[in-house]
Design a protein around this motif. Structure first.
Motif, PDB file in Angstrom:
ATOM      1  N   GLU A  54      -4.832  -1.741  16.002  1.00  0.00           N
ATOM      2  CA  GLU A  54      -4.426  -2.921  14.982  1.00  0.00           C
ATOM      3  C   GLU A  54      -3.680  -3.876  15.544  1.00  0.00           C
ATOM      4  O   GLU A  54      -3.096  -3.712  16.600  1.00  0.00           O
ATOM      5  CB  GLU A  54      -3.651  -2.443  13.883  1.00  0.00           C
ATOM      6  N   LYS A 107       2.027   2.628   2.661  1.00  0.00           N
ATOM      7  CA  LYS A 107       1.328   3.133   3.878  1.00  0.00           C
ATOM      8  C   LYS A 107       2.092   4.240   4.562  1.00  0.00           C
ATOM      9  O   LYS A 107       1.675   5.356   5.095  1.00  0.00           O
ATOM     10  CB  LYS A 107       0.750   2.241   5.108  1.00  0.00           C
ATOM     11  N   SER A 152       0.790  -1.257   0.201  1.00  0.00           N
ATOM     12  CA  SER A 152       0.025  -0.079   0.004  1.00  0.00           C
ATOM     13  C   SER A 152       0.772   1.196   0.087  1.00  0.00           C
ATOM     14  O   SER A 152       0.327   2.337  -0.224  1.00  0.00           O
ATOM     15  CB  SER A 152      -0.877  -0.066   1.290  1.00  0.00           C
TER      16      SER A 152
HETATM   17  N1  LIG Z   1      -9.667  -0.272   4.403  1.00  0.00           N
HETATM   18  C1  LIG Z   1      -9.072   0.473   5.385  1.00  0.00           C
HETATM   19  N2  LIG Z   1      -9.549   1.737   5.873  1.00  0.00           N
HETATM   20  C2  LIG Z   1      -8.717   2.455   6.909  1.00  0.00           C
HETATM   21  N3  LIG Z   1      -7.474   2.098   7.088  1.00  0.00           N
HETATM   22  C3  LIG Z   1      -6.705   0.857   6.443  1.00  0.00           C
HETATM   23  C4  LIG Z   1      -7.556   0.235   5.512  1.00  0.00           C
HETATM   24  N4  LIG Z   1      -6.802  -0.734   5.186  1.00  0.00           N
HETATM   25  C5  LIG Z   1      -5.580  -0.598   5.577  1.00  0.00           C
HETATM   26  N5  LIG Z   1      -5.486   0.647   6.607  1.00  0.00           N
HETATM   27  C6  LIG Z   1      -4.382   1.184   7.207  1.00  0.00           C
HETATM   28  O1  LIG Z   1      -3.004   1.210   6.611  1.00  0.00           O
HETATM   29  C7  LIG Z   1      -2.146   0.185   6.949  1.00  0.00           C
HETATM   30  C8  LIG Z   1      -1.725  -0.499   5.600  1.00  0.00           C
HETATM   31  O2  LIG Z   1      -2.782  -1.495   4.952  1.00  0.00           O
HETATM   32  P1  LIG Z   1      -2.506  -2.773   4.349  1.00  0.00           P
HETATM   33  O3  LIG Z   1      -3.425  -3.285   3.532  1.00  0.00           O
HETATM   34  O4  LIG Z   1      -1.879  -3.469   5.599  1.00  0.00           O
HETATM   35  O5  LIG Z   1      -1.180  -2.393   3.326  1.00  0.00           O
HETATM   36  P2  LIG Z   1       0.473  -2.982   3.570  1.00  0.00           P
HETATM   37  O6  LIG Z   1       0.052  -4.561   2.802  1.00  0.00           O
HETATM   38  O7  LIG Z   1       1.068  -2.176   2.501  1.00  0.00           O
HETATM   39  O8  LIG Z   1       0.981  -3.261   5.012  1.00  0.00           O
HETATM   40  C9  LIG Z   1      -2.893  -0.614   7.784  1.00  0.00           C
HETATM   41  O9  LIG Z   1      -2.060  -1.144   8.636  1.00  0.00           O
HETATM   42  C10 LIG Z   1      -4.065   0.289   8.439  1.00  0.00           C
HETATM   43  O10 LIG Z   1      -3.474   1.160   9.279  1.00  0.00           O
END
Ligand SMILES: Nc1ncnc2c1ncn2[C@@H]1O[C@H](COP(=O)(O)OP(=O)(O)O)[C@@H](O)[C@H]1O
Ligand SMILES: [Mg+2]
Length: 249
Positions: free
Chosen positions: A138, A75, A73
């Motif tokens: 989380e 992030k 993502s």
């Molecule tokens: N649908 C969502 N709504 C709000 N926050 C999200 C959502 N999905 C992920 N996040 C936030 O973004 C972070 C990264 O998402 P994630 O899908 O786990 O990506 P990556 O695989 O890069 O870690 C998560 O740890 C959470 O904090």
């Protein structure tokens, strides 16, 4: 192993079984890296079937959307990558996630994309250095052949601190409440893990997030061997060599 890490592998197995953000998956054979390297070709990308599908998916989910590839993502650059507020920024975000995927380890695939509902969360911290990434409650569980092995808060305090410009004197107290899991949280987390356990063989990490209304969602999964694991955990030493984890046998 690497393709099992992709959202397109695990998401269809958990959707409908446990709470997850609504998710639309778009696949592409395009070599997106070329468009990062040759930004002057952006109009070509805008005209592709892939871009049109992505745009329609974002409109269907409704802004803001959470955008990621099947693997990543970006992030740590929240406002320029996975958190997308308007269609005007879609191209920029696609290219930034692609660019960061190219730079991550040995390069991550960008042939699968996911457009997801943004879940409302309670922000314990905002990491300005990570593009204003909101830090919310989380947990990451590790399951082996469906059995829960261990569970940890998702965010190490040092990682949050690195993302902040000012560390207030209340940091430790707020961090403590970020990591707190009450009885109701535990019930929901256990129920998610019990539901998905029978569906997954092998070693997996399972990430769950608490939404602002108190409901927990499964948001991410990955091969356990490839997932960050707290140094202090007795199960961390269970991890096989990465080279084994990547064998396709
Ligand atoms: N649908 C969502 N709504 C709000 N926050 C999200 C959502 N999905 C992920 N996040 C936030 O973004 C972070 C990264 O998402 P994630 O899908 O786990 O990506 P990556 O695989 O890069 O870690 C998560 O740890 C959470 O904090
Ligand atoms: Mg993740």
């Amino acid at each position: 192993m690497l393709e099992n890490n992709c959202l397109s592998y695990w998401y269809p197995k958990v959707a409908g079984l446990v709470p997850t953000p609504e998710t639309l998956i778009i696949r592409t054979q395009l070599n997106l890296e070329e468009f990062v390297e040759h930004y002057n070709r952006k109009d070509e990308l805008l005209a592709t079937d892939f871009y049109g599908k992505l745009l329609r998916a974002c409109n269907r989910i409704g802004y803001p959307v959470f955008l990621k590839t099947g693997h990543f993502s970006g992030k740590h650059n929240w406002h320029n990558t996975c958190y997308l507020e308007t269609s005007d920024d879609l191209l920029k975000h696609v290219l930034k996630i692609t660019e960061m995927s190219m730079c991550t380890g040995f390069g991550l695939p960008t042939n699968v994309w996911a457009v997801r509902d943004v879940l409302p969360v309670t922000r314990y911290f905002v990491a300005e250095q990570y593009g204003n990434l909101p830090i919310s409650k989380e947990v990451r569980a590790f399951i082996r052949d469906g059995e829960v092995q261990c569970m940890h808060p998702y965010w190490p305090s040092e990682v949050i601190k690195q993302g902040m410009t000012v560390i207030s004197s209340t940091f430790d107290a707020v961090y403590e409440s970020l990591c707190e899991i009450n009885e109701n949280d535990k019930k929901q987390i256990d129920s998610i893990l019990a539901s998905i356990g029978p569906v997954f063989k092998g070693y997996w990490s399972v990430d769950m997030l608490k939404s602002a209304n108190g409901k927990w969602y499964l948001i991410d999964m990955a091969a356990g061997d490839l997932s960050f694991h707290w140094e202090s955990c007795e199960y961390k030493k269970d991890i096989r060599l990465l080279s084994d984890a990547y064998s396709f046998s």
